[in-house]
Design an enzyme around this catalytic site. Structure first.
Site, PDB file in Angstrom:
ATOM      1  N   SER A   8       0.836  -1.208   0.000  1.00 56.76           N
ATOM      2  CA  SER A   8       0.000   0.000   0.000  1.00 56.76           C
ATOM      3  C   SER A   8       0.868   1.254   0.000  1.00 56.76           C
ATOM      4  CB  SER A   8      -0.910   0.013   1.233  1.00 56.76           C
ATOM      5  OG  SER A   8      -1.530   1.275   1.312  1.00 56.76           O
ATOM      6  N   HIS A  33      -1.154  -1.347  -4.214  1.00 49.38           N
ATOM      7  CA  HIS A  33      -2.434  -0.947  -3.620  1.00 49.38           C
ATOM      8  C   HIS A  33      -2.473   0.573  -3.464  1.00 49.38           C
ATOM      9  CE1 HIS A  33      -6.055  -1.902  -1.225  1.00 49.38           C
ATOM     10  NE2 HIS A  33      -5.671  -0.931  -0.402  1.00 49.38           N
ATOM     11  N   ASP A  35      -4.703   3.733  -2.166  1.00 57.58           N
ATOM     12  CA  ASP A  35      -5.799   4.074  -1.249  1.00 57.58           C
ATOM     13  C   ASP A  35      -6.280   5.498  -1.466  1.00 57.58           C
ATOM     14  OD1 ASP A  35      -6.133   1.770   0.577  1.00 57.58           O
ATOM     15  OD2 ASP A  35      -4.034   2.144   1.053  1.00 57.58           O
ATOM     16  N   MET A  37      -8.911   8.369  -0.392  1.00 57.71           N
ATOM     17  CA  MET A  37      -9.800   8.741   0.731  1.00 57.71           C
ATOM     18  C   MET A  37     -10.296  10.166   0.544  1.00 57.71           C
ATOM     19  SD  MET A  37      -7.508   7.444   3.909  1.00 57.71           S
ATOM     20  CE  MET A  37      -6.757   5.811   3.942  1.00 57.71           C
ATOM     21  N   HIS A  66      -8.280   1.169  -4.287  1.00 57.42           N
ATOM     22  CA  HIS A  66      -9.259   1.009  -3.200  1.00 57.42           C
ATOM     23  C   HIS A  66      -9.903   2.371  -2.934  1.00 57.42           C
ATOM     24  CE1 HIS A  66      -9.714  -0.009   1.416  1.00 57.42           C
ATOM     25  NE2 HIS A  66     -10.885   0.088   0.808  1.00 57.42           N
ATOM     26  N   MET A  68     -12.073   4.665  -0.973  1.00 53.80           N
ATOM     27  CA  MET A  68     -12.760   4.909   0.306  1.00 53.80           C
ATOM     28  C   MET A  68     -13.419   6.278   0.200  1.00 53.80           C
ATOM     29  SD  MET A  68      -9.815   3.334   2.761  1.00 53.80           S
ATOM     30  CE  MET A  68      -8.605   3.494   1.470  1.00 53.80           C
ATOM     31  N   MET A 137     -11.879  -5.531   5.145  1.00 50.56           N
ATOM     32  CA  MET A 137     -11.100  -4.621   5.984  1.00 50.56           C
ATOM     33  C   MET A 137     -10.862  -5.290   7.334  1.00 50.56           C
ATOM     34  SD  MET A 137     -10.369  -1.861   4.278  1.00 50.56           S
ATOM     35  CE  MET A 137      -9.414  -1.269   5.688  1.00 50.56           C
ATOM     36  N   ASP A 175      -6.990  -6.235   4.132  1.00 44.02           N
ATOM     37  CA  ASP A 175      -6.345  -4.927   4.184  1.00 44.02           C
ATOM     38  C   ASP A 175      -6.373  -4.369   5.603  1.00 44.02           C
ATOM     39  OD1 ASP A 175      -5.379  -2.406   3.629  1.00 44.02           O
ATOM     40  OD2 ASP A 175      -7.050  -1.810   2.335  1.00 44.02           O
TER      41      ASP A 175
HETATM   42  C1  DX5 Z   1      -6.488   1.762   5.462  1.00 39.74           C
HETATM   43  C2  DX5 Z   1      -6.056   1.430   4.061  1.00 39.74           C
HETATM   44  C3  DX5 Z   1      -4.948   0.468   4.009  1.00 39.74           C
HETATM   45  C4  DX5 Z   1      -3.677   0.890   4.692  1.00 39.74           C
HETATM   46  C5  DX5 Z   1      -3.145  -0.322   5.377  1.00 39.74           C
HETATM   47  O1  DX5 Z   1      -7.696   2.409   5.463  1.00 39.74           O
HETATM   48  O2  DX5 Z   1      -7.126   0.907   3.295  1.00 39.74           O
HETATM   49  O3  DX5 Z   1      -4.676   0.005   2.682  1.00 39.74           O
HETATM   50  O4  DX5 Z   1      -2.702   1.401   3.815  1.00 39.74           O
HETATM   51  O5  DX5 Z   1      -2.088   0.047   6.160  1.00 39.74           O
HETATM   52  P1  DX5 Z   1      -1.330  -0.954   7.141  1.00 39.74           P
HETATM   53  O6  DX5 Z   1      -0.844  -2.099   6.289  1.00 39.74           O
HETATM   54  O7  DX5 Z   1      -0.242  -0.091   7.678  1.00 39.74           O
HETATM   55  O8  DX5 Z   1      -2.319  -1.395   8.191  1.00 39.74           O
HETATM   56 ZN    ZN Z   2      -6.617  -0.071   1.292  1.00 43.12          ZN
END
Ligand code: DX5
Ligand code: ZN
Length: 216
Positions: A8, A33, A35, A37, A66, A68, A137, A175
């Site tokens: 990620s 990956h 992310d 947000m 991903h 969010m 998650m 994740d």
């Molecule tokens: C959290 C993200 C993850 C995050 C995971 O909301 O969706 O992808 O990067 O981070 P770690 O591996 O540090 O828990």
């Molecule tokens: Zn993620």
């Protein structure tokens, strides 16, 4: 057997994103990956479409995006154009989930659905056959570096049963909080794709850490 690793970039150095994307290219990871947000669906803002375009200019691996964000259907085409190979939307953010899955497929991308820790796998009963991936998650989404919620192991098994019952081809991705302790147990439970942020980029040798996860 080897496990797909999806490092990620949320835990990468954003001032050296090209360097960290190239690190992933050169590693045993088959995926990266990404992310996204929006500060609405989750209580944090990461980055959006222009940063995905920049990642796409350097990434040679499969881009696992991903989302969010609220109303992800509005942005599916833009993220596809920005390089997404797989677009994962949250069940909790989609009023018309079936329509959003079809929309993702219409762009030529693979379609995934993510479930928050409180959402049971049974909500996917009617769409699981259409999915390429389910993302479970194992922390509440919004931040890297959190501790994995232990209920995830049984949840992976329940998802595996649903996938088998419906004869679905969906991969299982987990994740949040993936590390040396949780990763082998997750793979044992049936996980196909491990997302790891802080465990990879916070380690002394990220490529070796990816290799170790890949060999599970
Ligand atoms: C959290 C993200 C993850 C995050 C995971 O909301 O969706 O992808 O990067 O981070 P770690 O591996 O540090 O828990
Ligand atoms: Zn993620």
């Amino acid at each position: 057997m080897s496990t797909i690793v999806s490092p990620s970039l949320l835990a990468a150095d954003f001032a050296n994103l090209q360097r960290d994307v190239e690190l992933v290219n050169e590693s045993a990871a088959e995926w990266v990956h990404i992310d996204v947000m929006d500060g609405m669906f989750v209580p944090n803002i990461s980055f959006g479409i222009p940063v995905c375009e920049a990642i796409n200019r350097h990434a040679k691996v499969f881009q696992d995006v991903h989302l969010m964000i609220e109303e992800p259907g509005k942005y599916v085409e833009a993220f596809r154009k920005a390089g997404a190979d797989l677009i994962t939307v949250h069940y909790e953010a989609c009023r018309h989930l079936h329509r959003d899955i079809q929309l993702i497929h219409s762009t030529g991308a693979k379609a995934g659905v993510a479930l928050n820790p409180h959402t049971p796998v049974a909500v996917l009963e009617e769409v699981i056959e259409d999915l390429d991936l389910v993302l479970l998650m194992s922390v509440n989404p919004g931040f890297g570096g959190q501790k994995l919620i232990p209920g995830i192991y049984d949840k992976v098994q329940r998802l595996k049963e649903l996938i088998e019952k419906k004869n679905s081809k969906a991969l299982i991705e987990v994740d949040g909080g993936v590390n040396a302790d949780s990763a082998p147990k997750l793979v044992e439970a049936g996980v196909d794709v491990l997302v790891a942020g802080s465990y990879v980029f916070g380690s002394e040798d990220p490529k070796a850490t990816i290799q170790q996860l890949n060999e599970l």
